[in-house]
Design a protein around this motif. Structure first.
Motif, PDB file in Angstrom:
ATOM      1  N   THR A  31      -3.559 -43.727 -29.179  1.00  0.00           N
ATOM      2  CA  THR A  31      -2.412 -44.040 -28.309  1.00  0.00           C
ATOM      3  C   THR A  31      -1.878 -42.768 -27.667  1.00  0.00           C
ATOM      4  OG1 THR A  31      -0.981 -44.089 -30.244  1.00  0.00           O
ATOM      5  CG2 THR A  31      -1.693 -46.200 -29.370  1.00  0.00           C
ATOM      6  N   MET A  32      -2.049 -41.630 -28.348  1.00  0.00           N
ATOM      7  CA  MET A  32      -1.631 -40.398 -27.700  1.00  0.00           C
ATOM      8  C   MET A  32      -2.482 -40.174 -26.437  1.00  0.00           C
ATOM      9  SD  MET A  32      -0.787 -36.762 -29.392  1.00  0.00           S
ATOM     10  CE  MET A  32      -2.387 -36.011 -29.354  1.00  0.00           C
ATOM     11  N   VAL A  33      -3.787 -40.346 -26.568  1.00  0.00           N
ATOM     12  CA  VAL A  33      -4.670 -40.171 -25.407  1.00  0.00           C
ATOM     13  C   VAL A  33      -4.312 -41.153 -24.297  1.00  0.00           C
ATOM     14  CG1 VAL A  33      -7.047 -40.428 -24.573  1.00  0.00           C
ATOM     15  CG2 VAL A  33      -6.602 -39.235 -26.728  1.00  0.00           C
ATOM     16  N   THR A  34      -4.155 -42.438 -24.657  1.00  0.00           N
ATOM     17  CA  THR A  34      -3.927 -43.430 -23.593  1.00  0.00           C
ATOM     18  C   THR A  34      -2.537 -43.268 -22.963  1.00  0.00           C
ATOM     19  OG1 THR A  34      -3.302 -45.072 -25.275  1.00  0.00           O
ATOM     20  CG2 THR A  34      -5.561 -45.131 -24.468  1.00  0.00           C
ATOM     21  N   ASP A  35      -1.540 -42.840 -23.750  1.00  0.00           N
ATOM     22  CA  ASP A  35      -0.224 -42.578 -23.158  1.00  0.00           C
ATOM     23  C   ASP A  35      -0.294 -41.388 -22.202  1.00  0.00           C
ATOM     24  OD1 ASP A  35       1.008 -44.656 -24.392  1.00  0.00           O
ATOM     25  OD2 ASP A  35       2.210 -43.469 -25.780  1.00  0.00           O
ATOM     26  N   VAL A  36      -0.888 -40.303 -22.681  1.00  0.00           N
ATOM     27  CA  VAL A  36      -0.949 -39.093 -21.859  1.00  0.00           C
ATOM     28  C   VAL A  36      -1.750 -39.345 -20.580  1.00  0.00           C
ATOM     29  CG1 VAL A  36      -1.893 -36.759 -21.734  1.00  0.00           C
ATOM     30  CG2 VAL A  36      -0.569 -37.466 -23.747  1.00  0.00           C
ATOM     31  N   VAL A  37      -2.954 -39.909 -20.749  1.00  0.00           N
ATOM     32  CA  VAL A  37      -3.787 -40.162 -19.568  1.00  0.00           C
ATOM     33  C   VAL A  37      -3.113 -41.168 -18.647  1.00  0.00           C
ATOM     34  CG1 VAL A  37      -5.995 -41.072 -18.743  1.00  0.00           C
ATOM     35  CG2 VAL A  37      -5.930 -39.566 -20.747  1.00  0.00           C
ATOM     36  N   GLY A  38      -2.521 -42.209 -19.232  1.00  0.00           N
ATOM     37  CA  GLY A  38      -1.862 -43.241 -18.425  1.00  0.00           C
ATOM     38  C   GLY A  38      -0.745 -42.663 -17.568  1.00  0.00           C
ATOM     39  N   PHE A  39       0.184 -41.930 -18.210  1.00  0.00           N
ATOM     40  CA  PHE A  39       1.315 -41.379 -17.459  1.00  0.00           C
ATOM     41  C   PHE A  39       0.853 -40.291 -16.483  1.00  0.00           C
ATOM     42  CE2 PHE A  39       3.826 -42.783 -21.354  1.00  0.00           C
ATOM     43  CZ  PHE A  39       4.309 -43.922 -20.725  1.00  0.00           C
ATOM     44  N   LEU A  40      -0.063 -39.461 -16.959  1.00  0.00           N
ATOM     45  CA  LEU A  40      -0.548 -38.349 -16.146  1.00  0.00           C
ATOM     46  C   LEU A  40      -1.270 -38.860 -14.896  1.00  0.00           C
ATOM     47  CD1 LEU A  40      -0.580 -35.232 -16.405  1.00  0.00           C
ATOM     48  CD2 LEU A  40      -2.864 -35.428 -17.401  1.00  0.00           C
ATOM     49  N   ALA A  41      -2.176 -39.813 -15.094  1.00  0.00           N
ATOM     50  CA  ALA A  41      -2.948 -40.322 -13.962  1.00  0.00           C
ATOM     51  C   ALA A  41      -2.023 -41.003 -12.956  1.00  0.00           C
ATOM     52  CB  ALA A  41      -4.023 -41.301 -14.455  1.00  0.00           C
ATOM     53  N   PHE A  42      -1.153 -41.867 -13.459  1.00  0.00           N
ATOM     54  CA  PHE A  42      -0.304 -42.646 -12.559  1.00  0.00           C
ATOM     55  C   PHE A  42       0.700 -41.745 -11.833  1.00  0.00           C
ATOM     56  CE2 PHE A  42       3.405 -45.659 -12.039  1.00  0.00           C
ATOM     57  CZ  PHE A  42       2.854 -46.356 -10.974  1.00  0.00           C
ATOM     58  N   LEU A  43       1.453 -40.949 -12.613  1.00  0.00           N
ATOM     59  CA  LEU A  43       2.479 -40.117 -11.977  1.00  0.00           C
ATOM     60  C   LEU A  43       1.836 -38.988 -11.176  1.00  0.00           C
ATOM     61  CD1 LEU A  43       5.063 -40.028 -14.915  1.00  0.00           C
ATOM     62  CD2 LEU A  43       5.114 -41.452 -12.848  1.00  0.00           C
ATOM     63  N   GLY A  44       0.714 -38.469 -11.665  1.00  0.00           N
ATOM     64  CA  GLY A  44       0.031 -37.388 -10.963  1.00  0.00           C
ATOM     65  C   GLY A  44      -0.496 -37.853  -9.617  1.00  0.00           C
ATOM     66  N   LEU A  45      -1.210 -38.981  -9.607  1.00  0.00           N
ATOM     67  CA  LEU A  45      -1.731 -39.521  -8.345  1.00  0.00           C
ATOM     68  C   LEU A  45      -0.580 -39.857  -7.403  1.00  0.00           C
ATOM     69  CD1 LEU A  45      -4.587 -41.841  -9.710  1.00  0.00           C
ATOM     70  CD2 LEU A  45      -4.866 -39.767  -8.329  1.00  0.00           C
ATOM     71  N   ALA A  46       0.507 -40.395  -7.978  1.00  0.00           N
ATOM     72  CA  ALA A  46       1.664 -40.741  -7.150  1.00  0.00           C
ATOM     73  C   ALA A  46       2.242 -39.492  -6.491  1.00  0.00           C
ATOM     74  CB  ALA A  46       2.728 -41.444  -7.993  1.00  0.00           C
ATOM     75  N   THR A  47       2.330 -38.393  -7.260  1.00  0.00           N
ATOM     76  CA  THR A  47       2.878 -37.146  -6.733  1.00  0.00           C
ATOM     77  C   THR A  47       2.032 -36.643  -5.564  1.00  0.00           C
ATOM     78  OG1 THR A  47       3.637 -36.625  -8.954  1.00  0.00           O
ATOM     79  CG2 THR A  47       3.612 -34.815  -7.366  1.00  0.00           C
ATOM     80  N   VAL A  48       0.714 -36.736  -5.731  1.00  0.00           N
ATOM     81  CA  VAL A  48      -0.190 -36.229  -4.696  1.00  0.00           C
ATOM     82  C   VAL A  48      -0.189 -37.123  -3.453  1.00  0.00           C
ATOM     83  CG1 VAL A  48      -2.597 -35.722  -4.133  1.00  0.00           C
ATOM     84  CG2 VAL A  48      -1.679 -35.114  -6.398  1.00  0.00           C
ATOM     85  N   PHE A  49      -0.265 -38.443  -3.671  1.00  0.00           N
ATOM     86  CA  PHE A  49      -0.494 -39.327  -2.526  1.00  0.00           C
ATOM     87  C   PHE A  49       0.749 -40.013  -1.965  1.00  0.00           C
ATOM     88  CE2 PHE A  49      -4.674 -39.149  -4.582  1.00  0.00           C
ATOM     89  CZ  PHE A  49      -5.425 -38.713  -3.503  1.00  0.00           C
ATOM     90  N   LEU A  50       1.812 -40.097  -2.748  1.00  0.00           N
ATOM     91  CA  LEU A  50       2.959 -40.878  -2.265  1.00  0.00           C
ATOM     92  C   LEU A  50       4.127 -40.026  -1.794  1.00  0.00           C
ATOM     93  CD1 LEU A  50       3.064 -43.795  -4.880  1.00  0.00           C
ATOM     94  CD2 LEU A  50       1.768 -43.615  -2.761  1.00  0.00           C
ATOM     95  N   LEU A  51       4.200 -38.773  -2.250  1.00  0.00           N
ATOM     96  CA  LEU A  51       5.362 -37.953  -1.880  1.00  0.00           C
ATOM     97  C   LEU A  51       5.242 -37.436  -0.452  1.00  0.00           C
ATOM     98  CD1 LEU A  51       6.483 -35.859  -4.974  1.00  0.00           C
ATOM     99  CD2 LEU A  51       7.445 -37.934  -3.999  1.00  0.00           C
TER     100      LEU A  51
END
Lengths: 453, 453
Positions: free
Chosen positions: A433-453
């Motif tokens: 769950t540590m992996v899936t939480d980290v990857v989940g938040f990182l991927a979603f918020l990271g991609l959002a930062t790059v493509f949506l801001l």
């Protein structure tokens, strides 16, 4: 003869309530009448279902009417409680009725001096048998085995063996095999009773012996014992010392208990519970469960740390905070599926170095397939709801990343832990769950930062 | 005689690799030599560890050198695959060697017309035995039992029984009990072989019979069969029809398989995996796992909906988005602990209407205790990090709410599902995480809205 016997039929909730009522009203004779008619398992079930206070009173009333076999069926916490209500003489009386292996398991948890008192009440033979059982570590073949068995020298004829069995008065009813040993007591094989019955009297016992029977070293771990019984479909298995000398025999009914115990442990460990605390008192239960929650605080903090890096992004696009738990939780659930299958396959010996790579590759593809499926679903859902195709694309891409990561972590973590000698059932889900939480938040918020801001 | 036998020792990863190499290089004789020396369990283990393509080739090479017993050890998916490589004559040859109950389990999944072809290859006796096994639904006592047993009329003397056993040539070696029946075939009891051996010849068999032995109806579910064996520590148990007539006997080694199967099911179901898909192909595995993930999308959406109500709050205090997963995930983990203990206790019959209230109350207090512990910890952590005691108080209060909710839901959901006849192992965790997510986000963001805005 009853057509259908089950402890649940014998000890109904209604029955337990009658016992509790008799106890509350001090109707001792009713109580005894109710309990004495029960099987040992039934008595054990009653003792486990009443409250601790009621249990103490019940044991006080029953004392020697308690079936000694019932003690062997009790959960460890309950047993400790029951033994606390009995004095050394009463415990010794119960031990006298039990096989040495069962008696050893009961005496084991007693304080040193009380155990000595109990042993002093027993005959020298019984004491020696129990002490030699206690000499083996818990959960080994030496502890599980019983010492009463039929062994005969390898130069006897069938007639001699039959006469010996007829004359011996102390043979147990549950003899299924005759063991044949050489002059120094080394096991040479066994003869099923049915086969011996059909052999002619003058035939040498060696002519009908099975020399190729499996046997277990006394030091074998109980999980290994269960493996051997399972693999070979055994009903009993002889136990030998380092020199191959016959020490005792393990019966399958004791192995059934081991199998139940191991299955229970796996299930509980996967659920983050160290041991069955159903019968532990409240404070102890809370204390037993806290360490796992503590570990979880740590992993949750790591996830928070990741989110913290994207505060700026969330501030600008609040809907990200609304959607981000979906990505994380889907990853967690898909990962748990893989972890479960992996842990079980490792425990059953179905997953080994020979097929690990193929297994991991398959899980990764499964993760990818379901990743694409749920990414599409969520992307369209989000586009429909928020009318923002870029947000849909970001959540879809994050979902695929996380389900792939979940599949890989779900397979690799248990396999890796096992390689390092750590029980994968205990710790896999935390790391996962540590992996899936980290990857989940990182991927979603990271991609959002790059493509949506 | 080997001192330590384990399929993992017999079929090492190295051994599997040698098989794969021989297969790749077409060294058929080497392959046969390697495989013929294995036990049935060993052969099954090899077939389960190689890839599907290799398995098909391997079965093609082995054909009749395949130990029929190996078929009974195979996972269902692998068995289907292996049977697909054999023609009716080859399957019939294997069925001939097996007990009717094992043969029935193998023929069961064959297409109707192929099954008929296989049965046509067998003797009338064998065919009748297999067909009568197939007449009972899967997973019932009637399917588990074997028909070969020793039964004698109740008016015989011990001498007659012994002579009968001596003369019968088709008796299996693994006879442990002689069953005594009346004129119309109704079971009157059993005599352990060891006791009969020690009785005098003129004694009536009825004088040494155990009349009070448990027996099972042929229609009993396999879980019930396992319960009876466990409770009574049985090695074998007779099976009777509605009129009490003896139909067959279930041996404990088959029950061990059942116990393993039930334990596996519980573990897999708790992990959100419907059935062991280790050996299913990739697409099928993905399809088997998708429904559970679909359910999880729904519950995750509910959690998102809750967060969505607080967008305004999060917009103003972004740190709430950073901290909120901690509250939700702690609740989820504490709840899973309770669910696990509850599901196990329900499955083992330790949790009944008699002690349910006490159990729920205890879990609630455990949740409260750990709630206070972790609330304090997190509150001080948050105050230390953010210097905001009101934020600390809010997260602490939310934590206590959620761990109490987790404990109550963790106990009540499985108990409630079981009451409505739904398997608590399958569905408890979905409902549980929905509750802990909703309560976690609602309590934290709700309290924050009231006290921090």
């Amino acid at each position: 003869m009853s057509v259908e016997i089950d402890v649940l039929d014998e000890v109904t909730p209604e029955f337990v309530r009658r016992i509790e009522a008799s106890l509350a009203e001090g109707r001792t004779e009713d109580l005894r009448a109710l309990l004495v008619g029960l099987s040992a398992t039934g008595q054990a079930s009653v003792l486990e279902q009443v409250s601790e206070g009621e249990r103490d009173k019940l044991v006080g009333v029953l004392k020697r009417d308690l079936d000694p076999e019932a003690l062997t069926e009790l959960d460890e916490e309950v047993l400790e409680d029951v033994l606390g209500q009995l004095d050394s003489k009463e415990i010794a009386a119960a031990a006298r009725e039990l096989e040495a292996d069962d008696a050893a398991n009961i005496l084991e948890d007693l304080p040193e001096d009380e155990r000595r008192e109990v042993l002093a009440e027993l005959t020298a033979d019984k004491r020696a048998a129990i002490e030699s059982a206690l000499a083996y570590p818990e959960d080994t073949a030496g502890r599980l085995m019983q010492r009463s068995l039929v062994k005969v020298p390898d130069d006897w004829a069938v007639g001699q063996v039959i006469d010996y069995c007829r004359e011996a008065t102390d043979l147990p009813d549950d003899v299924y095999d005759i063991f044949v040993v050489d002059r120094v007591g080394r096991l040479r094989g066994s003869v099923p009773l049915g086969r011996m019955l059909r052999a002619k009297r003058p035939v040498s016992i060696l002519d009908i012996v099975d020399p190729d029977i499996p046997s277990l070293p006394a030091t074998a771990d109980q999980a290994e014992v269960a493996h051997v019984f399972r693999d070979k479909n055994l009903v009993s298995c002889p136990v030998v010392d380092e020199e191959g000398r016959l020490q005792g025999v393990i019966m399958v009914d004791d192995v059934v208990d081991v199998i139940d115990e191991e299955a229970e442990e796996d299930l509980l460990k996967m659920g983050g519970v160290g041991s069955d605390d159903m019968h532990a008192d409240t404070v102890r239960t809370a204390r037993l469960r806290a360490p796992w929650l503590m570990v979880n605080v740590a992993t949750a903090l790591v996830a928070s740390l990741v989110i913290g890096q994207f505060e700026g992004t969330i501030e600008k696009i609040v809907v990200l905070a609304v959607l981000m738990p979906i990505v994380a939780s889907m990853g967690g659930n898909a990962g748990i599926q893989t972890v479960t299958v992996t842990v079980r396959a490792l425990a059953m010996g179905e997953l080994t170095a020979a097929n690990a790579l193929r297994f991991i590759a398959k899980e990764a593809v499964v993760g990818g397939l379901n990743g694409v499926l749920f990414a599409t679903l969520l992307a369209f859902g989000v586009i429909g709801l928020f009318g923002d195709w870029r947000l849909g694309a970001v959540i879809g891409a994050a979902m695929i990343c996380n389900l792939m990561a979940a599949a890989l972590a779900g397979a690799l973590i248990p396999i890796g832990l096992q390689k390092f000698g750590i029980d994968p059932a205990v710790s896999s889900t935390v790391f996962l769950t540590m992996v899936t939480d980290v990857v989940g938040f990182l991927a979603f918020l990271g991609l959002a930062t790059v493509f949506l801001l």
